[in-house]
Design a protein around this motif. Sequence first.
Motif, PDB file in Angstrom:
ATOM      1  N   PHE A   1       0.811  -1.217   0.000  1.00  0.00           N
ATOM      2  CA  PHE A   1       0.000   0.000   0.000  1.00  0.00           C
ATOM      3  C   PHE A   1       0.845   1.269   0.000  1.00  0.00           C
ATOM      4  CE2 PHE A   1      -2.893  -3.232   1.630  1.00  0.00           C
ATOM      5  CZ  PHE A   1      -3.891  -3.108   0.682  1.00  0.00           C
ATOM      6  N   ILE A   2       2.129   1.121   0.220  1.00  0.00           N
ATOM      7  CA  ILE A   2       3.047   2.248   0.066  1.00  0.00           C
ATOM      8  C   ILE A   2       3.525   2.150  -1.379  1.00  0.00           C
ATOM      9  CG2 ILE A   2       5.170   3.331   0.864  1.00  0.00           C
ATOM     10  CD1 ILE A   2       4.735   1.796   3.535  1.00  0.00           C
ATOM     11  N   LYS A   3       2.791   2.808  -2.273  1.00  0.00           N
ATOM     12  CA  LYS A   3       3.034   2.578  -3.692  1.00  0.00           C
ATOM     13  C   LYS A   3       2.997   3.865  -4.497  1.00  0.00           C
ATOM     14  CE  LYS A   3      -1.802   1.500  -4.594  1.00  0.00           C
ATOM     15  NZ  LYS A   3      -2.747   0.535  -5.085  1.00  0.00           N
ATOM     16  N   VAL A   4       3.722   3.787  -5.607  1.00  0.00           N
ATOM     17  CA  VAL A   4       3.709   4.845  -6.608  1.00  0.00           C
ATOM     18  C   VAL A   4       3.298   4.175  -7.911  1.00  0.00           C
ATOM     19  CG1 VAL A   4       5.092   6.531  -7.866  1.00  0.00           C
ATOM     20  CG2 VAL A   4       5.564   6.100  -5.440  1.00  0.00           C
ATOM     21  N   PRO A   5       2.109   4.474  -8.463  1.00  0.00           N
ATOM     22  CA  PRO A   5       1.681   3.846  -9.721  1.00  0.00           C
ATOM     23  C   PRO A   5       2.690   4.117 -10.836  1.00  0.00           C
ATOM     24  CG  PRO A   5      -0.129   5.038  -8.705  1.00  0.00           C
ATOM     25  CD  PRO A   5       1.113   5.403  -7.940  1.00  0.00           C
ATOM     26  N   PHE A   6       2.960   3.060 -11.624  1.00  0.00           N
ATOM     27  CA  PHE A   6       3.993   3.163 -12.644  1.00  0.00           C
ATOM     28  C   PHE A   6       3.753   2.100 -13.707  1.00  0.00           C
ATOM     29  CE2 PHE A   6       8.479   2.881 -14.043  1.00  0.00           C
ATOM     30  CZ  PHE A   6       8.736   4.229 -14.221  1.00  0.00           C
ATOM     31  N   LEU A   7       3.553   2.482 -14.949  1.00  0.00           N
ATOM     32  CA  LEU A   7       3.363   1.582 -16.075  1.00  0.00           C
ATOM     33  C   LEU A   7       2.357   0.482 -15.746  1.00  0.00           C
ATOM     34  CD1 LEU A   7       7.080   1.382 -17.261  1.00  0.00           C
ATOM     35  CD2 LEU A   7       5.298   2.808 -18.208  1.00  0.00           C
ATOM     36  N   TYR A   8       2.740  -0.796 -15.917  1.00  0.00           N
ATOM     37  CA  TYR A   8       1.840  -1.920 -15.658  1.00  0.00           C
ATOM     38  C   TYR A   8       1.892  -2.363 -14.201  1.00  0.00           C
ATOM     39  CZ  TYR A   8       1.278  -2.435 -20.651  1.00  0.00           C
ATOM     40  OH  TYR A   8       0.977  -2.214 -21.961  1.00  0.00           O
ATOM     41  N   SER A   9       2.670  -1.685 -13.392  1.00  0.00           N
ATOM     42  CA  SER A   9       2.876  -2.081 -12.011  1.00  0.00           C
ATOM     43  C   SER A   9       2.947  -0.837 -11.146  1.00  0.00           C
ATOM     44  CB  SER A   9       4.185  -2.888 -11.924  1.00  0.00           C
ATOM     45  OG  SER A   9       4.373  -3.368 -10.620  1.00  0.00           O
ATOM     46  N   SER A  10       3.376  -1.006  -9.924  1.00  0.00           N
ATOM     47  CA  SER A  10       3.597   0.107  -9.011  1.00  0.00           C
ATOM     48  C   SER A  10       4.927  -0.102  -8.313  1.00  0.00           C
ATOM     49  CB  SER A  10       2.497   0.169  -7.953  1.00  0.00           C
ATOM     50  OG  SER A  10       1.246   0.440  -8.529  1.00  0.00           O
ATOM     51  N   ILE A  11       5.549   0.980  -7.923  1.00  0.00           N
ATOM     52  CA  ILE A  11       6.738   0.886  -7.094  1.00  0.00           C
ATOM     53  C   ILE A  11       6.231   0.742  -5.664  1.00  0.00           C
ATOM     54  CG2 ILE A  11       8.782   2.109  -6.265  1.00  0.00           C
ATOM     55  CD1 ILE A  11       8.790   3.565  -9.016  1.00  0.00           C
ATOM     56  N   THR A  12       6.613  -0.343  -4.998  1.00  0.00           N
ATOM     57  CA  THR A  12       6.141  -0.630  -3.645  1.00  0.00           C
ATOM     58  C   THR A  12       7.313  -1.007  -2.746  1.00  0.00           C
ATOM     59  OG1 THR A  12       5.839  -3.009  -3.920  1.00  0.00           O
ATOM     60  CG2 THR A  12       4.015  -1.589  -4.640  1.00  0.00           C
ATOM     61  N   LEU A  13       7.003  -1.278  -1.492  1.00  0.00           N
ATOM     62  CA  LEU A  13       8.013  -1.748  -0.547  1.00  0.00           C
ATOM     63  C   LEU A  13       7.890  -3.247  -0.271  1.00  0.00           C
ATOM     64  CD1 LEU A  13       8.205   1.173   2.044  1.00  0.00           C
ATOM     65  CD2 LEU A  13       9.707   0.672   0.121  1.00  0.00           C
ATOM     66  N   GLN A  14       7.162  -3.968  -1.107  1.00  0.00           N
ATOM     67  CA  GLN A  14       7.007  -5.403  -0.894  1.00  0.00           C
ATOM     68  C   GLN A  14       8.354  -6.128  -0.905  1.00  0.00           C
ATOM     69  OE1 GLN A  14       4.136  -5.330  -4.084  1.00  0.00           O
ATOM     70  NE2 GLN A  14       2.790  -6.650  -2.894  1.00  0.00           N
ATOM     71  N   PHE A  15       9.186  -5.851  -1.898  1.00  0.00           N
ATOM     72  CA  PHE A  15      10.474  -6.542  -1.952  1.00  0.00           C
ATOM     73  C   PHE A  15      11.360  -6.156  -0.767  1.00  0.00           C
ATOM     74  CE2 PHE A  15      14.964  -6.809  -3.161  1.00  0.00           C
ATOM     75  CZ  PHE A  15      15.051  -8.193  -3.277  1.00  0.00           C
TER      76      PHE A  15
END
Length: 185
Positions: free
Chosen positions: A21-35
């Motif tokens: 949920f800490i995300k930045v929408p980007f192309l087909y995905s989002s930048i998140t902190l999952q990894f």
Amino acid sequence: MKTKALILCALFAALTAVGAFIKVPFLYSSITLQFFFTALAGVLLGAKYGALSQLVYVALGLAGLPIFTSGGGFGYFLYPTCGFLLGLIPAAWVIGTLAGDGRSMKRVVPAALAGLAVLYAVGLPYMAVILNVYMGKGMDLSAVLMAGMIPFLPGDMVKIIVVGVLAPKLLPRLRFRSADAKNPS
């Protein structure tokens, strides 16, 4: 020790969900902190429990809890990013295996890089299949790499460095891996 391990697995499953949920929408995905939380789980919990924490996260999301970046449920298998979710499980295992005792940045960073490679090795082919076969996008390899990897690498490197700095400091306070290595259950 097993109770503590299960509590920590649940904690890292929850942290990974928060990271979605800490995300930045980007192309087909989002930048998140999952990894980021997957890598921390691998280092701090070890291969077995790190992977288990991510398995719990993915299973709960696929069972219908809205804990992925765009919700949850069995239908998520048709999302181009589902392969990255599935890849969190072996990524945590690889990171936990290669990080050793996790007490130095020199062990943690290469382990996290290897885990990231595993994540992309699972996620990118899955993305290509969903985008090209299911959605009919007709994307070649370079387009898939641009949609699912290249723009995300700088952020991934930052996450890995932060894990490399934090994990060796957190590990002695956690007192989990050292006791687990002496007394496996």
